[in-house]
Each structure stands twice: as structure tokens, then as C-alpha cells.
Motif scaffolding. Sequence first.
Motif, PDB file in Angstrom:
ATOM      1  N   ASP A  77      21.167  79.675  72.932  1.00  0.00           N
ATOM      2  CA  ASP A  77      20.006  80.554  72.821  1.00  0.00           C
ATOM      3  C   ASP A  77      20.146  81.478  71.608  1.00  0.00           C
ATOM      4  O   ASP A  77      21.208  81.555  70.991  1.00  0.00           O
ATOM      5  CB  ASP A  77      19.783  81.345  74.113  1.00  0.00           C
ATOM      6  CG  ASP A  77      20.941  82.255  74.455  1.00  0.00           C
ATOM      7  OD1 ASP A  77      21.273  83.144  73.644  1.00  0.00           O
ATOM      8  OD2 ASP A  77      21.518  82.094  75.545  1.00  0.00           O
ATOM      9  N   GLU A  78      19.071  82.150  71.275  1.00  0.00           N
ATOM     10  CA  GLU A  78      19.019  82.973  70.065  1.00  0.00           C
ATOM     11  C   GLU A  78      20.084  84.065  70.028  1.00  0.00           C
ATOM     12  O   GLU A  78      20.629  84.353  68.970  1.00  0.00           O
ATOM     13  CB  GLU A  78      17.637  83.615  69.925  1.00  0.00           C
ATOM     14  CG  GLU A  78      16.535  82.636  69.661  1.00  0.00           C
ATOM     15  CD  GLU A  78      15.147  83.259  69.709  1.00  0.00           C
ATOM     16  OE1 GLU A  78      14.998  84.407  70.199  1.00  0.00           O
ATOM     17  OE2 GLU A  78      14.207  82.599  69.245  1.00  0.00           O
ATOM     18  N   ALA A  79      20.382  84.679  71.162  1.00  0.00           N
ATOM     19  CA  ALA A  79      21.367  85.768  71.181  1.00  0.00           C
ATOM     20  C   ALA A  79      22.790  85.257  71.004  1.00  0.00           C
ATOM     21  O   ALA A  79      23.632  85.920  70.407  1.00  0.00           O
ATOM     22  CB  ALA A  79      21.255  86.559  72.488  1.00  0.00           C
ATOM     23  N   HIS A  80      23.067  84.077  71.514  1.00  0.00           N
ATOM     24  CA  HIS A  80      24.409  83.496  71.481  1.00  0.00           C
ATOM     25  C   HIS A  80      24.690  82.771  70.162  1.00  0.00           C
ATOM     26  O   HIS A  80      25.842  82.572  69.776  1.00  0.00           O
ATOM     27  CB  HIS A  80      24.528  82.531  72.664  1.00  0.00           C
ATOM     28  CG  HIS A  80      25.876  81.959  72.888  1.00  0.00           C
ATOM     29  ND1 HIS A  80      26.065  80.610  73.079  1.00  0.00           N
ATOM     30  CD2 HIS A  80      27.098  82.513  72.966  1.00  0.00           C
ATOM     31  CE1 HIS A  80      27.350  80.372  73.271  1.00  0.00           C
ATOM     32  NE2 HIS A  80      28.001  81.509  73.204  1.00  0.00           N
TER      33      HIS A  80
ATOM     34  N   VAL B 112      20.183  83.758  63.716  1.00  0.00           N
ATOM     35  CA  VAL B 112      20.595  82.725  62.783  1.00  0.00           C
ATOM     36  C   VAL B 112      19.395  81.809  62.626  1.00  0.00           C
ATOM     37  O   VAL B 112      18.817  81.378  63.630  1.00  0.00           O
ATOM     38  CB  VAL B 112      21.801  81.925  63.336  1.00  0.00           C
ATOM     39  CG1 VAL B 112      22.160  80.787  62.421  1.00  0.00           C
ATOM     40  CG2 VAL B 112      22.986  82.832  63.556  1.00  0.00           C
ATOM     41  N   PRO B 113      18.995  81.499  61.394  1.00  0.00           N
ATOM     42  CA  PRO B 113      17.839  80.619  61.252  1.00  0.00           C
ATOM     43  C   PRO B 113      18.121  79.224  61.818  1.00  0.00           C
ATOM     44  O   PRO B 113      19.203  78.681  61.644  1.00  0.00           O
ATOM     45  CB  PRO B 113      17.602  80.558  59.739  1.00  0.00           C
ATOM     46  CG  PRO B 113      18.754  81.223  59.093  1.00  0.00           C
ATOM     47  CD  PRO B 113      19.555  81.925  60.131  1.00  0.00           C
TER      48      PRO B 113
ATOM     49  N   LEU C 229      27.977  79.915  66.223  1.00  0.00           N
ATOM     50  CA  LEU C 229      28.069  79.311  64.892  1.00  0.00           C
ATOM     51  C   LEU C 229      29.312  79.816  64.160  1.00  0.00           C
ATOM     52  O   LEU C 229      30.023  79.027  63.517  1.00  0.00           O
ATOM     53  CB  LEU C 229      26.809  79.616  64.083  1.00  0.00           C
ATOM     54  CG  LEU C 229      26.742  78.982  62.696  1.00  0.00           C
ATOM     55  CD1 LEU C 229      26.841  77.460  62.774  1.00  0.00           C
ATOM     56  CD2 LEU C 229      25.456  79.405  61.994  1.00  0.00           C
ATOM     57  N   ALA C 230      29.604  81.103  64.267  1.00  0.00           N
ATOM     58  CA  ALA C 230      30.803  81.640  63.618  1.00  0.00           C
ATOM     59  C   ALA C 230      32.065  80.994  64.176  1.00  0.00           C
ATOM     60  O   ALA C 230      32.984  80.639  63.418  1.00  0.00           O
ATOM     61  CB  ALA C 230      30.856  83.164  63.804  1.00  0.00           C
TER      62      ALA C 230
ATOM     63  N   SER D  56      20.272  75.103  66.247  1.00  0.00           N
ATOM     64  CA  SER D  56      18.872  75.052  66.652  1.00  0.00           C
ATOM     65  C   SER D  56      18.826  75.753  68.004  1.00  0.00           C
ATOM     66  O   SER D  56      19.235  75.193  69.021  1.00  0.00           O
ATOM     67  CB  SER D  56      18.358  73.616  66.753  1.00  0.00           C
ATOM     68  OG  SER D  56      16.966  73.629  67.005  1.00  0.00           O
ATOM     69  N   ALA D  57      18.383  77.001  67.984  1.00  0.00           N
ATOM     70  CA  ALA D  57      18.456  77.849  69.178  1.00  0.00           C
ATOM     71  C   ALA D  57      17.193  77.769  70.013  1.00  0.00           C
ATOM     72  O   ALA D  57      16.083  77.738  69.479  1.00  0.00           O
ATOM     73  CB  ALA D  57      18.717  79.295  68.770  1.00  0.00           C
TER      74      ALA D  57
END
Length: 190
Positions: free
Chosen positions: A139-142, A31-32, A147-148, A160-161
Motif C-alpha cells: 500500500d501507499e504508506a508501506h 513513492v511514484p 522499496l528502500a 505499484s502501490a
Amino acid sequence: MRSRGSTLSLLPLTVLALLAVGFLALPNLRVPNTERPHPTLIVLGAAQYAGRPSPAFQRRLNHALALYQGGGVTRIVVTGGRRPGDPFSEGEVGQAYLEKYGVPASALLAEARSRTTLENLRFARTMLPPHTPITLVTDEAHAPRALALARALGMEADVSASPLSKGVSRSYLLREKVALVAYALIGIRL
């Protein structure tokens, strides 16, 4: 000898299985990151050990600290409960960590009851004024699943990951993908 009908009925299952394997083999979904965080951050818990944040939790807390120091962030909610028999909750440990590094107590809230991402979000939401826009710190993976879930709860949210560690386990990455698929298929009960 098989009948033609039984072969055709296996086709959709085979296609579905191939799609699932392909999805799980793909690189991580991302997610950006928002360019400008909302004034309120929610830091999702990630374990603590005897009053100290785990390495994953510390990366999230450090990322939230950098966002706070960058200006514009006025409130940080740190989430996460405690395991049975543990004297410390993730929320309280995260709050103390951020205070130690200069975030004033007046800007911090600790949500200390949750055990899951969904509970992190539900309980944190009750600590904020209705319709407060939030930036999730995880973190980026989570991030895609978090967010969903936040949006499914009606939260105005972005992300903001923090980066993943270089040695992140494949089982964690796979678990997040499977959980995202499960959420997409089943949804959540509000």
C-alpha cells in the motif's frame, strides 16, 4: 544558575526533536508507481483471517490481479507467514485468492515463512532466479520503506502501490513513518 555550555549542548537535541516532530506531522511520503510493472510481482502480506485476506491484504491482491490482467506480468510471489497456531499463512491465502480470480497456478508462488517486511523480501528473493527485476505490490504508506529495504538487499525493484482505505488508522501511518526513519538511521543487517 546554568552555565552557558549546558544551554548550547541542548540546542542540537532541540533542533533534532523539532525536525522529528515536523517529519511525523508531514503528509505521508509517497513513492511514484511504476508505469509498467516488471514481469515478476512480489505482493507483501498484510494479515489473513481464517483463510480470508484482511481488507488491506485484499486491496493489495486486487491491485496485483489488475496488473496481471493488464498484461506483461508472468509471475506473482505472494508473501507472508502464519501466526502461531494458525493453519493458514498469508502467502498461501493470497495464492488461493489470486487463483480463484483466474491467475493460473503456474504463475503463482507462495512464500509462507516470513513475519516481517524484510523477511518477505529475503525469502521471496530465494524463490526467484538471481537478479530478477521485481515490482513490489503493497500500500501507499508501506511502499517507501518496502522499496528502500528491497534496494538495500540488492534487488532491482520498483513499486505499484494499492490505495489506502479511506479509514486508514493514523497509528498505522505513524508506524510506517517511524519505521522508515529507524531504517534510515540504523539500516538493516544483511
